[in-house]
Motif scaffolding. Structure first.
Motif, PDB file in Angstrom:
ATOM      1  N   ILE A 260       0.838  -1.213   0.000  1.00  0.00           N
ATOM      2  CA  ILE A 260       0.000   0.000   0.000  1.00  0.00           C
ATOM      3  C   ILE A 260       0.864   1.250   0.000  1.00  0.00           C
ATOM      4  O   ILE A 260       0.610   2.216  -0.732  1.00  0.00           O
ATOM      5  CB  ILE A 260      -0.942  -0.008   1.225  1.00  0.00           C
ATOM      6  CG1 ILE A 260      -1.962  -1.144   1.085  1.00  0.00           C
ATOM      7  CG2 ILE A 260      -1.656   1.337   1.368  1.00  0.00           C
ATOM      8  CD1 ILE A 260      -2.805  -1.379   2.320  1.00  0.00           C
ATOM      9  N   GLY A 265      -0.227   4.820  -0.950  1.00  0.00           N
ATOM     10  CA  GLY A 265      -1.204   4.878   0.133  1.00  0.00           C
ATOM     11  C   GLY A 265      -0.547   5.249   1.448  1.00  0.00           C
ATOM     12  O   GLY A 265       0.667   5.417   1.544  1.00  0.00           O
ATOM     13  N   ALA A 293      -5.025   0.016  -4.064  1.00  0.00           N
ATOM     14  CA  ALA A 293      -4.480   1.127  -3.280  1.00  0.00           C
ATOM     15  C   ALA A 293      -4.342   2.392  -4.106  1.00  0.00           C
ATOM     16  O   ALA A 293      -4.642   3.490  -3.642  1.00  0.00           O
ATOM     17  CB  ALA A 293      -3.119   0.714  -2.709  1.00  0.00           C
ATOM     18  N   LEU A 297      -7.012   4.222  -2.063  1.00  0.00           N
ATOM     19  CA  LEU A 297      -6.376   4.525  -0.781  1.00  0.00           C
ATOM     20  C   LEU A 297      -5.421   5.699  -0.820  1.00  0.00           C
ATOM     21  O   LEU A 297      -4.718   5.968   0.136  1.00  0.00           O
ATOM     22  CB  LEU A 297      -5.621   3.279  -0.283  1.00  0.00           C
ATOM     23  CG  LEU A 297      -6.484   2.033  -0.055  1.00  0.00           C
ATOM     24  CD1 LEU A 297      -5.626   0.890   0.452  1.00  0.00           C
ATOM     25  CD2 LEU A 297      -7.615   2.324   0.926  1.00  0.00           C
ATOM     26  N   LYS A 298      -5.363   6.410  -1.961  1.00  0.00           N
ATOM     27  CA  LYS A 298      -4.495   7.589  -2.023  1.00  0.00           C
ATOM     28  C   LYS A 298      -5.161   8.776  -1.346  1.00  0.00           C
ATOM     29  O   LYS A 298      -6.367   8.919  -1.363  1.00  0.00           O
ATOM     30  CB  LYS A 298      -4.192   7.933  -3.486  1.00  0.00           C
ATOM     31  CG  LYS A 298      -3.084   7.036  -4.062  1.00  0.00           C
ATOM     32  CD  LYS A 298      -2.634   7.577  -5.385  1.00  0.00           C
ATOM     33  CE  LYS A 298      -1.450   6.787  -5.922  1.00  0.00           C
ATOM     34  NZ  LYS A 298      -0.924   7.308  -7.168  1.00  0.00           N
TER      35      LYS A 298
END
Length: 298
Positions: A260, A265, A293, A297-298
């Motif tokens: 990640i 992330g 990710a 997830l950024k």
């Protein structure tokens, strides 16, 4: 004597002209027949553009020929019907196929094909109507924030082999877009729930936070531990700690954090359960953790 010579000469010239005219007419007739034969062969092989050229050539050899004109018009309308089908203009396709199958004095092959295609148009239109109905239902579920149910409804389309045919590509594109929106909505809900749990656990006080720090747990994990009345387990259910029926190990969590972070992330700010959720969500979407990710997830 001179008069006799002129008579003979006139007869010779007439014979020459007549012979040339006959020969030319015979050659033209052969070219016409050849063009028509080649056109029919091209139709049989479904080379419709070539067939059109042959029939146009036949018309040059025999101007205003009804048969050649019928074949040419029939072929052109059949091509127009196929083009309309490819463009998803079913009304136009149906009209052109109707014209082709109703023409007499032309290609029987095209008549047969047009009849079959005409029936297919009706089937396609009925299928499209049903597919749009299912899509509309899924869209309503999406608006009601029932993302999982919306995806379940869309599965009715994805599991239908006919839905993958080219005639429904416009509906297919809408369905893909809706599924993507549903997946994003589900991810948002999971993130929101995780944030709420974290906020609730933070209200437990500074003593809990200090204990969490000393135990190496995040505040969300410590709160779950404090709320649990048993031993050796947190309030996170067994199912929530599994991936494809197997418990997610500490090694998998550690590896996932690195993945990640490498994808941009913020894994260091995520609890172990947040990492588990990311692994589970990526698996459900059929995506690699890296791609998940980068996208979510950024």
């Amino acid at each position: 004597m001179k008069k006799w010579v002129w008579v003979v000469a006139t007869i010779v010239v007439a014979l020459l002209i007549g012979g040339y005219a006959y020969s030319n007419h015979h050659a033209t007739a052969k070219e016409y027949q050849a063009a028509m034969a080649n056109g029919r062969t091209a139709i049989q092989s479904k080379h419709y553009t070539q067939a059109e050229s042959y029939f146009q050539n036949a018309l040059k050899r025999r101007l205003n020929d009804k048969t050649a004109q019928t074949y040419l018009t029939q072929t052109q309308r059949y091509v127009a019907a196929d083009s309309a089908m490819d463009s998803l203009k079913f009304d136009n396709a149906e009209k052109h196929y109707q014209d082709v199958k109703g023409m007499t004095g032309g290609s029987k092959v095209l008549v047969t094909r047009a009849k079959a295609a005409y029936k297919n148009v009706k089937v396609v239109r009925n299928n499209a109507k049903q597919f749009k109905k299912i899509l509309s239902k899924a869209q309503g579920e999406n608006k009601a924030l029932n993302y999982g149910q919306s995806n379940t409804t869309l599965d009715e389309l994805f599991t239908n082999a006919k839905f993958k045919q080219k005639y429904y590509k416009d509906i297919y594109a809408q369905v893909l877009a809706l599924r993507k929106a549903n997946n994003a909505g589900q991810t948002s809900q999971v993130t929101s729930d995780a944030t709420t749990d974290t906020s609730s656990s933070n209200q437990g006080g500074s003593d809990t936070a200090t204990s969490s720090s000393s135990a190496g747990l995040t505040s969300a994990e410590q709160a779950a531990a404090n709320n649990y009345s048993g031993t050796n387990e947190y309030t996170v259910t067994k199912k929530q700690k599994e991936l494809n029926g197997k418990v997610i190990t500490d090694g998998q969590i550690s590896s996932a954090r690195k993945t990640i972070n490498a994808a941009g992330g913020q894994a260091n700010a995520m609890s172990d359960q947040d990492v588990r959720v990311a692994l589970q969500s990526a698996s459900k979407k059929g995506m690699s953790l890296t791609k998940y990710a980068q996208q979510y997830l950024k």
